[in-house]
Design a protein around this motif. Structure first.
Motif, PDB file in Angstrom:
ATOM      1  N   ARG B 298     -32.196  -5.391  -6.402  1.00 22.38           N
ATOM      2  CA  ARG B 298     -31.098  -5.338  -5.414  1.00 22.38           C
ATOM      3  C   ARG B 298     -30.353  -6.692  -5.350  1.00 22.38           C
ATOM      4  NH1 ARG B 298     -33.375  -0.930  -6.301  1.00 22.38           N
ATOM      5  NH2 ARG B 298     -34.708   0.140  -4.818  1.00 22.38           N
ATOM      6  N   ASP B 299     -30.224  -7.262  -4.139  1.00 23.11           N
ATOM      7  CA  ASP B 299     -29.507  -8.515  -3.891  1.00 23.11           C
ATOM      8  C   ASP B 299     -28.002  -8.383  -4.136  1.00 23.11           C
ATOM      9  OD1 ASP B 299     -28.985 -11.062  -3.080  1.00 23.11           O
ATOM     10  OD2 ASP B 299     -30.530 -12.003  -4.305  1.00 23.11           O
ATOM     11  N   HIS B 300     -27.388  -7.518  -3.337  1.00 17.56           N
ATOM     12  CA  HIS B 300     -25.930  -7.363  -3.369  1.00 17.56           C
ATOM     13  C   HIS B 300     -25.336  -7.811  -2.031  1.00 17.56           C
ATOM     14  CE1 HIS B 300     -25.542  -3.847  -6.509  1.00 17.56           C
ATOM     15  NE2 HIS B 300     -26.332  -4.819  -6.938  1.00 17.56           N
ATOM     16  N   ILE B 301     -24.161  -8.394  -2.112  1.00 22.19           N
ATOM     17  CA  ILE B 301     -23.323  -8.561  -0.914  1.00 22.19           C
ATOM     18  C   ILE B 301     -22.061  -7.752  -1.193  1.00 22.19           C
ATOM     19  CG2 ILE B 301     -21.960 -10.155   0.486  1.00 22.19           C
ATOM     20  CD1 ILE B 301     -24.009 -12.346  -0.441  1.00 22.19           C
ATOM     21  N   THR B 302     -21.754  -6.807  -0.319  1.00 20.49           N
ATOM     22  CA  THR B 302     -20.627  -5.913  -0.582  1.00 20.49           C
ATOM     23  C   THR B 302     -19.630  -5.940   0.571  1.00 20.49           C
ATOM     24  OG1 THR B 302     -21.897  -4.448  -2.007  1.00 20.49           O
ATOM     25  CG2 THR B 302     -19.974  -3.478  -0.922  1.00 20.49           C
ATOM     26  N   TYR B 303     -18.368  -6.064   0.205  1.00 21.12           N
ATOM     27  CA  TYR B 303     -17.287  -5.913   1.170  1.00 21.12           C
ATOM     28  C   TYR B 303     -16.740  -4.496   1.003  1.00 21.12           C
ATOM     29  CZ  TYR B 303     -17.652 -10.813   2.195  1.00 21.12           C
ATOM     30  OH  TYR B 303     -18.131 -12.029   2.605  1.00 21.12           O
ATOM     31  N   LEU B 304     -16.969  -3.696   2.005  1.00 22.84           N
ATOM     32  CA  LEU B 304     -16.611  -2.278   1.953  1.00 22.84           C
ATOM     33  C   LEU B 304     -15.363  -2.021   2.797  1.00 22.84           C
ATOM     34  CD1 LEU B 304     -17.285   0.834   1.572  1.00 22.84           C
ATOM     35  CD2 LEU B 304     -18.628   0.605   3.668  1.00 22.84           C
ATOM     36  N   GLU B 305     -14.456  -1.245   2.221  1.00 28.45           N
ATOM     37  CA  GLU B 305     -13.332  -0.723   2.998  1.00 28.45           C
ATOM     38  C   GLU B 305     -13.299   0.774   2.760  1.00 28.45           C
ATOM     39  OE1 GLU B 305      -9.413  -2.879   2.830  1.00 28.45           O
ATOM     40  OE2 GLU B 305     -10.535  -4.018   1.328  1.00 28.45           O
ATOM     41  N   VAL B 306     -13.272   1.530   3.820  1.00 24.65           N
ATOM     42  CA  VAL B 306     -13.231   2.976   3.635  1.00 24.65           C
ATOM     43  C   VAL B 306     -12.140   3.551   4.535  1.00 24.65           C
ATOM     44  CG1 VAL B 306     -15.183   3.262   5.227  1.00 24.65           C
ATOM     45  CG2 VAL B 306     -14.608   5.110   3.668  1.00 24.65           C
ATOM     46  N   GLY B 307     -11.324   4.390   3.923  1.00 23.80           N
ATOM     47  CA  GLY B 307     -10.223   4.998   4.655  1.00 23.80           C
ATOM     48  C   GLY B 307     -10.485   6.479   4.867  1.00 23.80           C
ATOM     49  N   ALA B 308     -10.048   6.990   6.036  1.00 25.49           N
ATOM     50  CA  ALA B 308     -10.284   8.407   6.321  1.00 25.49           C
ATOM     51  C   ALA B 308      -9.161   8.961   7.178  1.00 25.49           C
ATOM     52  CB  ALA B 308     -11.621   8.570   7.045  1.00 25.49           C
ATOM     53  N   LYS B 309      -9.080  10.282   7.186  1.00 25.85           N
ATOM     54  CA  LYS B 309      -8.187  10.949   8.129  1.00 25.85           C
ATOM     55  C   LYS B 309      -8.907  11.070   9.470  1.00 25.85           C
ATOM     56  CE  LYS B 309      -6.097  13.860   4.569  1.00 25.85           C
ATOM     57  NZ  LYS B 309      -6.059  15.232   4.065  1.00 25.85           N
ATOM     58  N   GLN B 310      -8.155  11.380  10.494  1.00 22.94           N
ATOM     59  CA  GLN B 310      -8.736  11.526  11.813  1.00 22.94           C
ATOM     60  C   GLN B 310      -9.800  12.631  11.860  1.00 22.94           C
ATOM     61  OE1 GLN B 310      -7.614   9.079  14.004  1.00 22.94           O
ATOM     62  NE2 GLN B 310      -9.503   9.711  15.045  1.00 22.94           N
ATOM     63  N   ASP B 311      -9.674  13.603  10.953  1.00 26.64           N
ATOM     64  CA  ASP B 311     -10.650  14.704  10.943  1.00 26.64           C
ATOM     65  C   ASP B 311     -11.915  14.360  10.147  1.00 26.64           C
ATOM     66  OD1 ASP B 311      -9.984  14.810   8.275  1.00 26.64           O
ATOM     67  OD2 ASP B 311      -9.230  16.871   8.315  1.00 26.64           O
ATOM     68  N   GLY B 312     -12.051  13.112   9.723  1.00 28.33           N
ATOM     69  CA  GLY B 312     -13.267  12.699   9.040  1.00 28.33           C
ATOM     70  C   GLY B 312     -13.216  12.800   7.520  1.00 28.33           C
ATOM     71  N   THR B 313     -12.107  13.317   6.977  1.00 27.57           N
ATOM     72  CA  THR B 313     -11.989  13.393   5.519  1.00 27.57           C
ATOM     73  C   THR B 313     -11.815  11.983   4.953  1.00 27.57           C
ATOM     74  OG1 THR B 313     -10.833  15.488   5.802  1.00 27.57           O
ATOM     75  CG2 THR B 313     -10.740  14.464   3.616  1.00 27.57           C
ATOM     76  N   ILE B 314     -12.719  11.609   4.068  1.00 29.32           N
ATOM     77  CA  ILE B 314     -12.640  10.272   3.468  1.00 29.32           C
ATOM     78  C   ILE B 314     -11.611  10.302   2.347  1.00 29.32           C
ATOM     79  CG2 ILE B 314     -13.922   8.465   2.238  1.00 29.32           C
ATOM     80  CD1 ILE B 314     -16.461   9.496   3.690  1.00 29.32           C
ATOM     81  N   THR B 315     -10.650   9.380   2.415  1.00 28.88           N
ATOM     82  CA  THR B 315      -9.568   9.383   1.429  1.00 28.88           C
ATOM     83  C   THR B 315      -9.661   8.228   0.440  1.00 28.88           C
ATOM     84  OG1 THR B 315      -8.222   8.166   3.033  1.00 28.88           O
ATOM     85  CG2 THR B 315      -7.960  10.572   2.966  1.00 28.88           C
TER      86      THR B 315
END
Lengths: 156, 793
Positions: B298-315
């Motif tokens: 392992r040993d990861h540092i991750t910068y995550l960005e996640v976009g979604a619609k208001q209904d929870g659909t991940i885009t």
């Protein structure tokens, strides 16, 4: 500067001249050639080297060979009698309580002593009693099952 | 691509007890340290006490004169040997490679690197003499954190790696992902630390070697998951000799979890020392050496960005990851955080826009390489934390967010567009989720949680609906022209039916707890109609087994066992020809079933496999064109990887005063395709879960700023004990793969891959009333307590 050690191992008497600093586990493995007892650490955490010393489960890396002078030792090789596996060995096989098998001899020796003490054993009791033995393959789930089965064969 | 799945019966699918067990429960199995060769000398290795230092000189004279010492060697003695190869470089980008030597000569880049070796009559004498070796060290500046090491102004560890970057790799569509993030209703950003772990097989590593002057042949015993690969790498890349001049043997191996895949300096060293001193030698790692000098994970540092619609659909999902690869590269280090991590960031979901950038980084820490799951636990952690962060942001149930984004059951094969041409084979993600919800009684739990919250108690539930890639093969996909693996990844098996009808199967994979001797015999036994006790499965010795790439990546069943299956099919074809000849019938009229070849419609006109094998072995009267003996070797290279999946659920209670996390329940529903032996599969799942839970709650390797490993022994590193865990509740759904005729996907890593985010998500759910969304692992009482204190103001 060798010291004499007399010890009965798996019912057989041995006498050897050893360095005073020799650990009991090295004596068992290297002097007597009983390699079923394994070494998994250097800080007495893993329990792979557990044997019975005068009927009590001990980590054989925590004792010097000279401290076992006059004692009776049982190792994993001495557990089966007349070619018949000990019920704990059977239970480990039946419950799939081992994978790589490296911790297994020590685990079985600890479990045998636990069950020999008698009394009702809950899963919690078993889990706590196995605290000194580390296994990395099984997640302990089936080890607990095996010990429970061996402790109360009727309820398997 | 699709192959028809054969419905098998009897042995396959049954919880057959393992044939391996008797020798292991009686202490008769021989592990590496049990090996005693005539005239064998013992080796101890002097390791660097500094994380980064130049070796000015080494004075070995005092050690050479110590009692029992046969020889003292330094890196200069083996200058003619090449550095170890890096066999898997990240694809599509330049890799700035630096690898270890048998013993380092000029410089060390992590604490624990070997710089001198003592050979003595006994191990104790070798260890005593270590203290007499005088090294004149010039300590250098140290950097241990990957993110810091990659910043400008950091010290540079290797000349060829500017900013300490091993490789800068990417997958997916950056522009489309950025645009989708800009257009999303909500965007969640989170920095995630996937901490370094120490794999800790209970047997440390070891090696022994012998050199036969008469034949010029090396024999090297090693605790290896891949002895054929070891032979190839050592001979072709390090020694520069034909591979026929070396035999590699893995005796019983006490767990590996990835760490025993790799070529290590000590294996090279043992072979070289055996030749140099003209005697067999053995080295057995201590646990502290294992922690310092065997690979971490392992040993990861991750910068995550996640976009979604208001209904929870991940885009959109965007990840930038710093992967700490240590001071020097282990054998397949760059491949793990790239192909096996970035390409799995779609998880079980239809995410239309993904981009992942990975910077592999040198630091002055121990080597990092594959550890059980290898890249996929890291990917699953990112994706499953993302699902929960989105759920919290849009105010939906995390189960509902998962359902809305799942690849639907009629959506297979599914191409997530980042898998470089592969597609998820088969799946029914909702079925596994529903079963897990049923077992845990989700609605009941939420009611209980509500009640508990009113009492000021912190109960939480966490989900991990994972998909993983295993049965790793397609050679053309994984190999040099594809994902950068420096070889193929097919598997092999040879099946021989001897004169007496006894069957010997030799395989190219290696078993160190997985039970291949049982599972391969189950498949061969069913196919050939022969009893288990008449089948012997041999492995782990390059002499006498066909070349194979070894055991890792949950590939032994889905690749290796399929090779045995195919070999048996050809044995049966030949048996039919021989039986036709013996029965004076046309081969077209002969069927094979239950260990007999018989005339269709007249089952009494039959020859048993034993009779046929006898006739084949004697060779007195064979059909024209047929050679004697029933013997076949198959090499199997599947058309695709396999993609097991499932849902794991953790239920926890956090102590609001102390921050202690109690794991109250753990439910796992896995789908690994068809199962050869459900008992073994369940055991693999149990062990995997506990390793994954351990990352979430307890384990973590810690280096101080000088590069000293503070968690350097089992006294300081918290691998789980039996009392840490509740009873595990496991179940399966079964969606066969269409990739191979056995329908099997692989089961060795699912638990580890799934468990970590399930537990972390559960703790975050428990702490949701405090507004806490994320705490980095391990979730020790101290960390949880600090987060609670901060949240409460």
């Amino acid at each position: 500067m060798l010291e004499s050690v007399r010890v009965t191992v798996n019912g057989r008497a041995y006498e050897r001249e050893v360095e005073p600093r020799m650990l009991l586990v090295d004596f068992i493995r290297d002097e007597l050639g009983l390699t079923g007892t394994n070494i998994g650490c250097d800080t007495s955490q893993c329990g792979a080297c557990t044997i019975h010393l005068d009927g009590k489960a001990v980590k054989s890396c925590t004792l010097l060979a000279v401290q076992a002078d006059g004692a009776a030792v049982t190792t994993i090789e001495g557990l089966a009698t007349d070619g018949k596996l000990h019920p704990m060995q059977e239970a480990f096989r039946e419950a799939h309580a081992l994978q790589c098998g490296f911790c297994t001899p020590g685990m079985i020796m600890t479990a045998v002593e636990l069950v020999e003490q008698g009394g009702e054993l809950t899963d919690d009791d078993i889990r706590h009693a196995l605290e000194g033995n580390l296994c990395r393959c099984t997640g302990y789930e089936n080890i607990v099952r095996a010990v429970r089965a061996a402790a109360s064969p009727a309820t398997v | 691509m699709a192959t028809q799945v054969i419905e098998t019966t009897k042995l396959v699918g049954a919880p057959v007890k393992r044939v391996e067990d008797e020798r292991l429960i009686t202490g008769a199995a021989k592990f590496l340290d049990d090996l005693k060769l005539p005239g064998m000398a013992h080796v101890a290795i002097l390791r660097s006490p500094f994380a980064h230092a130049r070796i000015r000189s080494i004075d070995t004279s005092a050690a050479a004169g110590a009692p029992g010492v046969i020889g003292v060697f330094t890196g200069k003695d083996f200058e003619s040997l090449n550095p170890l190869p890096c066999a898997w470089q990240a694809s599509g980008t330049e890799n700035f490679v630096n690898t270890p030597r048998a013993l380092e000569i000029e410089r060390v880049t992590f604490t624990g690197a070997g710089v001198a070796a003592i050979v003595a009559e006994t191990r104790a004498q070798a260890e005593d003499a270590l203290q007499l070796v005088e090294v004149d060290w010039e300590p250098l500046d140290v950097v241990v954190d990957a993110e810091q090491a990659a910043q400008s102004g950091a010290i540079q560890i290797h000349e060829n790696a500017a900013s300490n970057v091993v490789m800068d790799w990417e997958c997916g569509d950056a522009a489309a992902t950025d645009q989708a993030l800009a257009e999303a209703d909500v965007v969640v950003r989170q920095r995630l630390v996937n901490q370094r772990l120490i794999p800790t097989p209970i047997e440390p590593r070891g090696s022994a070697a012998d050199f036969d002057r008469a034949t010029g042949q090396y024999t090297v015993w090693m605790t290896s998951q891949a002895p054929h690969v070891m032979r190839l790498l050592m001979t072709a890349f390090v020694f520069g000799i034909p591979e026929t001049k070396m035999r590699c043997i893995s005796p019983a191996v006490g767990g590996g979890f990835g760490t025993k895949i790799f070529l290590y300096p000590e294996y090279v060293l043992m072979a070289a020392l055996a030749e140099r001193i003209g005697r067999p030698v053995k080295w057995m790692e201590t646990r502290m050496e294992n922690y310092a000098a065997t690979t971490h994970g392992r040993d990861h540092i991750t910068y995550l960005e996640v976009g979604a619609k208001q209904d929870g659909t991940i885009t959109a999902l965007k990840a930038k990851t710093y992967a700490n690869l240590g001071g020097i590269l282990s054998t397949i280090a760059p491949g793990i955080p790239t192909t096996l991590y970035g390409r799995m960031l779609s998880g079980a979901y239809k995410i239309p826009n993904i981009h992942c950038q990975v910077l592999g980084v040198y630091t002055n820490t121990g080597m990092v390489d594959a550890y059980r799951g290898a890249g996929r636990p890291e990917a699953t952690y990112v994706v499953e934390r993302a699902a929960d962060l989105v759920a919290a942001e849009v105010g939906l149930d995390p189960v509902e967010v998962r359902r809305r984004n799942f690849v639907p059951r009629d959506g297979f094969p599914y191409d997530p567009k980042i898998l470089a041409g592969l597609s998820y084979d088969t799946g029914d993600y909702e079925k596994a989720l529903d079963r897990a919800l049923e077992i845990v009684d989700y609605e009941g739990f939420r009611r209980e949680q509500e009640g508990a919250r009113r009492e000021g108690r912190y109960l939480g539930i966490g989900f991990s609906s994972y998909v993983e890639i295993c049965g790793v093969a397609p050679s053309a996909w994984i190999g040099t022209g594809g994902q950068g693996w420096g070889a193929g990844l097919w598997e092999s098996a040879n099946v021989r039916v001897h004169l007496t009808g006894k069957v010997v199967v030799t395989i190219g994979t290696q078993s160190h707890g997985q039970g291949h001797e049982t599972t391969v015999a189950q498949v061969v036994g069913d196919e050939l109609g022969v009893a288990m006790e008449d089948i012997t499965v041999e492995h782990s010795d390059t002499q006498g087994t066909p070349f194979g790439y070894g055991t890792y990546g949950s590939r032994s069943a889905a690749v290796g066992t399929v090779a045995a299956y195919r070999s048996v099919q050809r044995i049966k074809e030949k048996a039919r020809r021989l039986a036709a000849h013996m029965l004076e019938a046309s081969v077209d009229d002969i069927e094979y079933a239950d260990g007999k070849a018989f005339v269709t419609g007249s089952p009494e006109r039959a020859k048993t496999i034993q009779e046929i094998a006898g006739a084949a072995a004697l060779g007195y009267d064979l059909p024209e064109g047929d050679e004697p003996f029933l013997d076949d070797t198959a090499y199997y290279d599947p058309p695709n990887c396999t993609f097991p999946f499932g849902t794991h659920i953790a239920v926890v209670e956090v102590d609001g005063e102390t921050g202690e996390v109690e794991l109250r329940r753990y439910v796992a529903v896995d789908d690994v395709g068809k199962t050869i032996n459900p008992m073994i599969v369940e055991g693999q799942v149990h062990g995997g879960i506990v390793q994954g839970v351990a990352q979430a709650l307890w384990e973590g390797a810690v280096y101080d700023e000088d590069g000293q490993l503070l968690t350097g022994s089992l006294m300081h590193y918290a691998i789980p004990k039996a009392g840490f865990l509740p009873k595990l509740e496991t179940d399966r759904t079964e969606t066969p793969t269409d990739v191979n005729p056995l329908g099997v996907k692989g089961a060795g890593e699912t638990g580890t891959i799934a468990a970590t985010p399930a537990v972390v998500n559960a703790v975050m759910d428990a702490l949701a009333p405090l507004g806490i969304r994320h705490i980095d692992m391990p979730l020790t009482p101290e960390r949880v307590w600090r987060a609670m204190r901060e949240a409460r103001g």
